[in-house]
Design an enzyme around this catalytic site. Structure first.
Site, PDB file in Angstrom:
ATOM      1  N   CYS A 198      -3.577   0.628  -2.859  1.00 39.69           N
ATOM      2  CA  CYS A 198      -4.159   0.863  -1.737  1.00 39.69           C
ATOM      3  C   CYS A 198      -3.642   1.860  -0.854  1.00 39.69           C
ATOM      4  O   CYS A 198      -2.209   2.164  -1.589  1.00 39.69           O
ATOM      5  CB  CYS A 198      -4.268  -0.303  -0.849  1.00 39.69           C
ATOM      6  SG  CYS A 198      -2.767  -1.275  -0.731  1.00 39.69           S
ATOM      7  N   CYS A 233       0.841  -1.147  -0.052  1.00 34.31           N
ATOM      8  CA  CYS A 233       0.142  -0.098   0.173  1.00 34.31           C
ATOM      9  C   CYS A 233       0.815   1.201  -0.005  1.00 34.31           C
ATOM     10  O   CYS A 233       1.960   1.343   0.729  1.00 34.31           O
ATOM     11  CB  CYS A 233      -0.721  -0.047   1.142  1.00 34.31           C
ATOM     12  SG  CYS A 233      -2.145  -1.416   1.188  1.00 34.31           S
TER      13      CYS A 233
END
Ligand SMILES: *[C@@H]1O[C@H](CO)[C@@H](O)[C@H](O)[C@H]1NC(C)=O
Ligand SMILES: *[C@@H]1O[C@H](CO)[C@@H](O)[C@H](O)[C@H]1NC(C)=O
Ligand SMILES: *[C@@H]1O[C@H](CO)[C@@H](O)[C@H](O)[C@H]1NC(C)=O
Length: 305
Positions: free
Chosen positions: A206, A124
């Site tokens: 993300c 992420c």
């Protein structure tokens, strides 16, 4: 054996007064005559299948070899944590997506198997999008080895800067020409591929994501670009809290747009409607450094170095 009237003995009536040698010679002559007249006629009736002519460049020469070679380079050398991936299968799935198909009827569905085989997760907060800043964005991720543009992912790396298409009347690639997305059709194998892989890249993102924009051109934020048309609409608000934009200007070039431009505000509104926070910075220092490496004499680089 029943006598059907065509036994060799009966059929071979002594013919004419020609010697055996002359008969053989005549036979060969007739054969040559038949072959020489029939073959050109047949070829004229059934010409070798000719590819249709399109307005875009044809398939890059050695496309299959390049794709396979890049797959091995990526999985064995650049990112050896992916060395378990099956490049033979991946390259085959790539070819199967468009070979023997009408190059104006390509669909994202065609690339499903390729997408499945090249599924790659990245941490992420490491996704970098770009629009009209191709070179600079990739210089940035080249230095920031932990950051990824789509072309730093296996599937994007394999296809970067290549052209490809097939033809429904042939199982070969069309090396002569391929559909141009504007002049021929948008549903061509290459455009459909980039839309499909861009969508997945955005869907899989993300954490905080970044975008490198070009502030020296009129369409700094272009709703028709892959970023404006596909990627921003496929970020998941639940997974991506914030998008950080870096508006970069060419060293010594014009400043068409900056973070305070209405164009950039458009982008901000789209993201706000999708519940994604937007931040923007002009000439972000870590990227400006890279521009200044090759423009170190320019006055605007004095304060950076
Ligand atoms: C891709 O991989 C992730 C985790 O590695 C998995 O959750 C996901 O289902 C995979 N997607 C596909 C299409 O295989
Ligand atoms: C902006 O776009 C122009 C024209 O395509 C290009 O020459 C220039 O390098 C780009 N600048 C940046 C900062 O990406
Ligand atoms: C986007 O593309 C469509 C079709 O090519 C065109 O009609 C439209 O004007 C474009 N929009 C922008 C904002 O460039």
């Amino acid at each position: 054996m029943p006598n059907d009237g065509f036994s060799p003995e009966e059929g071979e009536k002594p013919c004419c007064n020609l010697s055996k040698k002359a008969k053989v010679g005549l036979g060969i002559f007739i054969c040559v005559l038949v072959v020489a007249t029939v073959i050109p006629v047949v070829l004229k009736w059934y010409p070798a299948p000719k590819h249709k002519e399109w307005n875009g460049p044809g398939t890059t020469p050695h496309f299959p070899e390049i794709v396979l070679g890049r797959c091995y380079t990526y999985t064995q050398v650049l990112r050896p944590e992916l060395r378990h991936m099956d490049c033979q299968e991946i390259a085959k799935a790539f070819m199967r997506a468009f070979l023997s198909k009408d190059p104006c009827s390509s669909a994202e569905q065609d690339y499903q198997q390729l997408l499945r085989l090249t599924n790659q997760t990245i941490p992420c907060g490491t996704s970098v999008f770009w629009s009209k800043s191709n070179e600079l964005a990739h210089q940035y991720t080249k230095v920031q080895w932990a950051m990824f543009t789509l072309e730093d992912m296996l599937v994007g790396y394999m296809a970067d800067n290549l052209d490809w298409c097939g033809d429904h009347s042939s199982s070969d690639m069309n090396y002569e020409s391929c559909p141009h997305w504007r002049k021929d059709c948008t549903t061509n194998p290459k455009s459909v591929f980039w839309d499909a892989v861009s969508r997945r890249f955005a869907e899989n993102a993300c954490g905080v994501v970044q975008v490198v924009l070009n502030g020296s051109i009129s369409n700094t934020f272009d709703r028709n670009s892959t970023f404006g048309r596909v990627e921003i609409h496929n970020l998941y608000p639940g997974k991506v809290p914030t998008l950080q934009a870096w508006v970069m200007h060419d060293v010594g070039g014009v400043h068409r747009h900056s973070c305070s431009s209405p164009d950039i505000n458009d982008l901000k509104l789209i993201l706000r409607n999708r519940n994604i926070r937007f931040t923007c910075q002009d000439d972000y220092r870590p990227i400006k450094f890279l521009q200044c490496v090759t423009n170190s004499e320019h006055s605007s680089c004095n304060s950076v170095m």
